[in-house]
Scaffold this motif. Structure first.
Motif, PDB file in Angstrom:
ATOM      1  N   LYS A  15       1.248   2.974   1.161  1.00 31.71           N
ATOM      2  CA  LYS A  15       1.526   2.157  -0.015  1.00 31.71           C
ATOM      3  C   LYS A  15       1.826   3.059  -1.204  1.00 31.71           C
ATOM      4  CE  LYS A  15      -1.454  -1.633   1.407  1.00 31.71           C
ATOM      5  NZ  LYS A  15      -2.595  -2.466   1.074  1.00 31.71           N
ATOM      6  N   CYS A  17       5.176   3.622  -4.394  1.00 36.21           N
ATOM      7  CA  CYS A  17       6.505   3.219  -4.855  1.00 36.21           C
ATOM      8  C   CYS A  17       7.427   4.429  -4.743  1.00 36.21           C
ATOM      9  CB  CYS A  17       6.444   2.699  -6.283  1.00 36.21           C
ATOM     10  SG  CYS A  17       6.182   3.945  -7.533  1.00 36.21           S
ATOM     11  N   ASN A  50       8.433  -2.383  -4.629  1.00 37.81           N
ATOM     12  CA  ASN A  50       7.129  -3.047  -4.564  1.00 37.81           C
ATOM     13  C   ASN A  50       6.383  -2.826  -5.872  1.00 37.81           C
ATOM     14  OD1 ASN A  50       5.480  -0.590  -4.469  1.00 37.81           O
ATOM     15  ND2 ASN A  50       6.357  -0.290  -2.446  1.00 37.81           N
ATOM     16  N   TYR A  52       3.192  -1.767  -6.111  1.00 31.77           N
ATOM     17  CA  TYR A  52       2.032  -0.890  -5.989  1.00 31.77           C
ATOM     18  C   TYR A  52       2.000   0.040  -7.195  1.00 31.77           C
ATOM     19  CZ  TYR A  52       1.679  -2.463  -1.169  1.00 31.77           C
ATOM     20  OH  TYR A  52       1.544  -3.222  -0.046  1.00 31.77           O
ATOM     21  N   TYR A  89      11.021  -3.529 -11.352  1.00 31.47           N
ATOM     22  CA  TYR A  89      10.784  -4.111 -10.031  1.00 31.47           C
ATOM     23  C   TYR A  89      12.093  -4.722  -9.551  1.00 31.47           C
ATOM     24  CZ  TYR A  89       8.995  -7.327  -6.478  1.00 31.47           C
ATOM     25  OH  TYR A  89       8.783  -8.014  -5.311  1.00 31.47           O
TER      26      TYR A  89
END
Length: 184
Positions: A15, A17, A50, A52, A89
């Protein structure tokens, strides 16, 4: 003095980005320590797929840092260039606070004889480093007011002194991995 590779640690997680430039910046090659088109309007625009939290040193092609890490770097280095960077995003919604793309000073400090690496397609240049060794003879050329720098030979490998490592760790900076480098 000890020297360390200074890298994002998001590479080992599932996880994280991975910011990528888009919009006006899309054709700009920001990999490593390079910014070609000085006419582009700041901030740099980067998109993530995402939400995160990117942490203090997100995995990105450029050297992207949080405000918290930037404040420390400014205390550690006399020379650097700072480019404000806004993360979006899915290239639509601005998210998180402004981050900063850092262009660090570059120094010849690579030990070609002791390091293990492949050369580029043209048979020159350094890429795919298996073992990075710093040159004892070349390290004296590093300006002592710059505790974080990039190897001129690769433009990707960020190196820091023990002073920088200790200060960054003491500040509780996240997402940074230090690996001590041999000097020969």
């Amino acid at each position: 003095m000890k020297y360390y590779s200074f890298a994002p640690c998001g590479i080992e997680t599932t996880k994280f980005c991975e910011p990528e430039v888009f919009g006006e910046w899309e054709d700009e090659f920001l990999k490593g320590n390079y910014w070609k088109d000085r006419s582009l309007k700041l901030p740099i625009t980067m998109s993530v797929a995402n939400k995160y939290n990117p942490g203090d040193y997100p995995l990105a092609d450029s050297h992207l840092v949080s405000q918290k890490l930037l404040n420390i770097i400014k205390q550690l280095n006399k020379d650097l260039e700072v480019l404000p960077t806004q993360l979006f995003y899915k290239a639509k919604e601005p998210i998180w606070d402004t981050y900063y793309t850092i262009l660090f000073p570059e120094y010849d400090a690579f030990n070609f004889k002791k390091s293990e690496y492949d050369t580029g397609i043209d048979g020159e240049g350094v890429c795919l480093i298996d073992k990075l060794v710093l040159s004892k003879e070349k390290l004296f050329l590093v300006d002592k007011t710059n505790n974080i720098f990039v190897l001129k030979e690769t433009k990707l490998d960020v190196i820091c002194t023990e002073i920088a490592k200790n200060m960054i760790e003491s500040a509780g900076i996240k997402d940074v991995r230090f690996t001590e480098l041999p000097i020969e």
